[in-house]
Design an enzyme around this catalytic site. Structure first.
Site, PDB file in Angstrom:
ATOM      1  N   ARG A   1      64.857  87.648  39.576  1.00 50.38           N
ATOM      2  CA  ARG A   1      63.500  87.745  39.006  1.00 50.38           C
ATOM      3  C   ARG A   1      63.149  86.492  38.210  1.00 50.38           C
ATOM      4  O   ARG A   1      61.996  86.059  38.197  1.00 50.38           O
ATOM      5  CB  ARG A   1      63.409  88.972  38.096  1.00 50.38           C
ATOM      6  CG  ARG A   1      63.535  90.274  38.849  1.00 50.38           C
ATOM      7  CD  ARG A   1      63.461  91.439  37.877  1.00 50.38           C
ATOM      8  NE  ARG A   1      63.770  92.683  38.525  1.00 50.38           N
ATOM      9  CZ  ARG A   1      64.759  93.506  38.153  1.00 50.38           C
ATOM     10  NH1 ARG A   1      65.526  93.219  37.122  1.00 50.38           N
ATOM     11  NH2 ARG A   1      64.967  94.626  38.809  1.00 50.38           N
TER      12      ARG A   1
ATOM     13  N   ASP B   1      53.774 100.622  45.219  1.00 56.63           N
ATOM     14  CA  ASP B   1      54.931 101.507  45.314  1.00 56.63           C
ATOM     15  C   ASP B   1      54.430 102.898  45.696  1.00 56.63           C
ATOM     16  O   ASP B   1      53.280 103.247  45.430  1.00 56.63           O
ATOM     17  CB  ASP B   1      55.693 101.569  43.976  1.00 56.63           C
ATOM     18  CG  ASP B   1      57.142 102.025  44.147  1.00 56.63           C
ATOM     19  OD1 ASP B   1      58.050 101.175  44.159  1.00 56.63           O
ATOM     20  OD2 ASP B   1      57.358 103.247  44.305  1.00 56.63           O
ATOM     21  N   SER B   2      55.311 103.683  46.311  1.00 57.77           N
ATOM     22  CA  SER B   2      54.898 105.042  46.693  1.00 57.77           C
ATOM     23  C   SER B   2      55.054 106.014  45.526  1.00 57.77           C
ATOM     24  O   SER B   2      54.614 107.154  45.606  1.00 57.77           O
ATOM     25  CB  SER B   2      55.716 105.516  47.893  1.00 57.77           C
ATOM     26  OG  SER B   2      57.091 105.375  47.610  1.00 57.77           O
TER      27      SER B   2
ATOM     28  N   CYS C   1      69.182  95.531  50.667  1.00 61.02           N
ATOM     29  CA  CYS C   1      70.318  96.042  49.876  1.00 61.02           C
ATOM     30  C   CYS C   1      71.192  96.961  50.729  1.00 61.02           C
ATOM     31  O   CYS C   1      72.043  97.673  50.207  1.00 61.02           O
ATOM     32  CB  CYS C   1      69.823  96.758  48.630  1.00 61.02           C
ATOM     33  SG  CYS C   1      68.751  98.152  48.988  1.00 61.02           S
TER      34      CYS C   1
HETATM   35  N1  SAH Z   1      61.712  95.724  42.975  1.00 60.94           N
HETATM   36  C1  SAH Z   1      62.137  96.785  42.081  1.00 60.94           C
HETATM   37  C2  SAH Z   1      63.121  97.746  42.715  1.00 60.94           C
HETATM   38  C3  SAH Z   1      62.639  98.385  44.003  1.00 60.94           C
HETATM   39  S1  SAH Z   1      63.451  99.881  44.396  1.00 60.94           S
HETATM   40  C4  SAH Z   1      62.689  96.176  40.795  1.00 60.94           C
HETATM   41  O1  SAH Z   1      62.814  94.940  40.710  1.00 60.94           O
HETATM   42  O2  SAH Z   1      62.997  96.920  39.872  1.00 60.94           O
HETATM   43  C5  SAH Z   1      62.547 100.423  45.781  1.00 60.94           C
HETATM   44  C6  SAH Z   1      61.185 101.041  45.468  1.00 60.94           C
HETATM   45  O3  SAH Z   1      60.537 101.279  46.710  1.00 60.94           O
HETATM   46  C7  SAH Z   1      61.205 102.400  44.772  1.00 60.94           C
HETATM   47  O4  SAH Z   1      60.442 102.327  43.591  1.00 60.94           O
HETATM   48  C8  SAH Z   1      60.544 103.391  45.759  1.00 60.94           C
HETATM   49  O5  SAH Z   1      59.680 104.303  45.106  1.00 60.94           O
HETATM   50  C9  SAH Z   1      59.739 102.443  46.625  1.00 60.94           C
HETATM   51  N2  SAH Z   1      59.483 102.841  48.027  1.00 60.94           N
HETATM   52  C10 SAH Z   1      60.358 103.311  48.931  1.00 60.94           C
HETATM   53  N3  SAH Z   1      59.788 103.405  50.153  1.00 60.94           N
HETATM   54  C11 SAH Z   1      58.496 102.979  50.001  1.00 60.94           C
HETATM   55  C12 SAH Z   1      57.403 102.815  50.891  1.00 60.94           C
HETATM   56  N4  SAH Z   1      57.515 103.092  52.183  1.00 60.94           N
HETATM   57  N5  SAH Z   1      56.245 102.339  50.393  1.00 60.94           N
HETATM   58  C13 SAH Z   1      56.112 102.032  49.079  1.00 60.94           C
HETATM   59  N6  SAH Z   1      57.133 102.149  48.194  1.00 60.94           N
HETATM   60  C14 SAH Z   1      58.310 102.612  48.646  1.00 60.94           C
END
Ligand code: SAH
Length: 314
Positions: A134, A172-173, A257
């Protein structure tokens, strides 16, 4: 295995990390700290602990006692709710076993602060594994229009705004994750955020050419070896869509990941997504934060692959 055994391993793990990551970081990362199935994350004065195997579950009380002895936390929460526990025949269980824990805690991360939900946030509440990645948004954020996909509580976009981005769109979802993202902007006195609850795949469909910096940090699409083909299609589709949204000369931070996605394969899929549409420079290869140590002798400990790309659209 007794309390002294666990205390020794925990303090070895701590020794190596202390002073390197501020007050909030992963203290025990399972296999890489010779404690398979055990995660201990430190959130300032509180600990969030996960026991992911039957064996570790049997040692629950001993582990709690050893953690108290070595780490002297004010509060401890067990976040025993991973799908991995189902494979072990273990129930999901979230339990505060010490102190009176506030559900939302503020942690310091380098120059910023983040609100973390220690009771119902993902994993143990925050993704420490992206800490250093980040910070790298600094190079790319100046005056940028940023799209933070799979934003969770907004950590990437908040960094980008802090480093001078003009605006950031968080997608985000999870409504709850976006609520915390909004708060995270507020507590860092940042503005220019837009919060969109949507499936990223749908969101990316409309619009072209608008973002200078796009971040793609999806959850693992490939949960098992059997799902590799399907998951790979997902990655190609995601990147084709994301490439369209990038402005000429824009940058893409992209991550996988999944244990089942190998580093070289990840590059190959991006190449396939870009063919005939964009020329893509590989700016930098990324990995997980060092508080999630990679052991060369246990290849499975390396799971986070990331690339920074500069994209010239054709
Ligand atoms: N980038 C974040 C971590 C991401 S974790 C950080 O730096 O902290 C993955 C995220 O993807 C979760 O919050 C989950 O709610 C979201 N997610 C999973 N599938 C999704 C989709 N199809 N569309 C939108 N969000 C999604």
């Amino acid at each position: 295995m007794d309390e002294a055994f666990f205390a020794k391993r925990i303090s070895n793990a701590l020794k190596w990390r202390e002073g390197r990551f501020g007050g909030s970081f992963r203290i025990v990362n399972a296999e890489s700290d010779f404690l398979p199935g055990l995660i201990i994350d430190k959130y300032e004065d509180a600990l969030a602990i996960q026991m992911l195997t039957w064996g570790m579950e049997q040692q629950k009380e001993t582990i709690i006692a050893a953690s108290e002895r070595v780490l002297s936390p004010k509060a401890i929460v067990l976040r025993n709710e991973s799908p991995a526990r189902e494979d072990e025949g273990l129930p999901h269980q979230t339990q505060v076993v010490k102190g009176d824990l506030k559900q939302e805690t503020i942690v310091k991360m380098g120059p910023l602060r983040f609100l973390v939900d220690l009771i119902s946030g993902h994993k143990t509440g925050f993704y420490f594994d992206q800490r250093e990645n980040r910070l790298l948004t600094k190079e790319f954020a100046s005056d940028a229009a940023v799209l933070d996909c799979f934003s969770y509580t907004g950590a990437f976009g908040v960094h980008a705004l802090f480093y001078g981005a003009r605006r950031a769109t968080f997608v985000d979802s999870s409504a709850r994750a976006l609520e915390l993202a909004r708060e995270n902007l507020r507590i860092n006195k940042l503005s220019g955020g837009e919060f969109i609850k949507a499936d990223v795949f749908d969101f990316l469909k409309s619009g072209v050419n608008e973002y200078d910096l796009v971040i793609l940090d999806p959850p693992s699409f490939i949960k098992s070896k059997k799902k590799v083909k399907e998951g790979e299609k997902g990655y190609i589709d995601l990147h084709k869509k994301a490439l369209r949204r990038l402005a000429q000369g824009g940058s893409l931070f992209t991550f996988s990941c999944s244990h089942h996605m190998k580093r070289q394969r990840f590059r190959d899929l991006l190449r396939i997504a870009a063919y005939a549409k964009a020329d893509v420079y590989l700016v930098r290869e990324l990995t997980q934060s060092p508080d999630h140590p990679v052991m060369l002798t246990i290849p499975e400990t390396e799971y986070l692959k990331g690339l920074i790309l500069r994209v010239l659209r054709r």
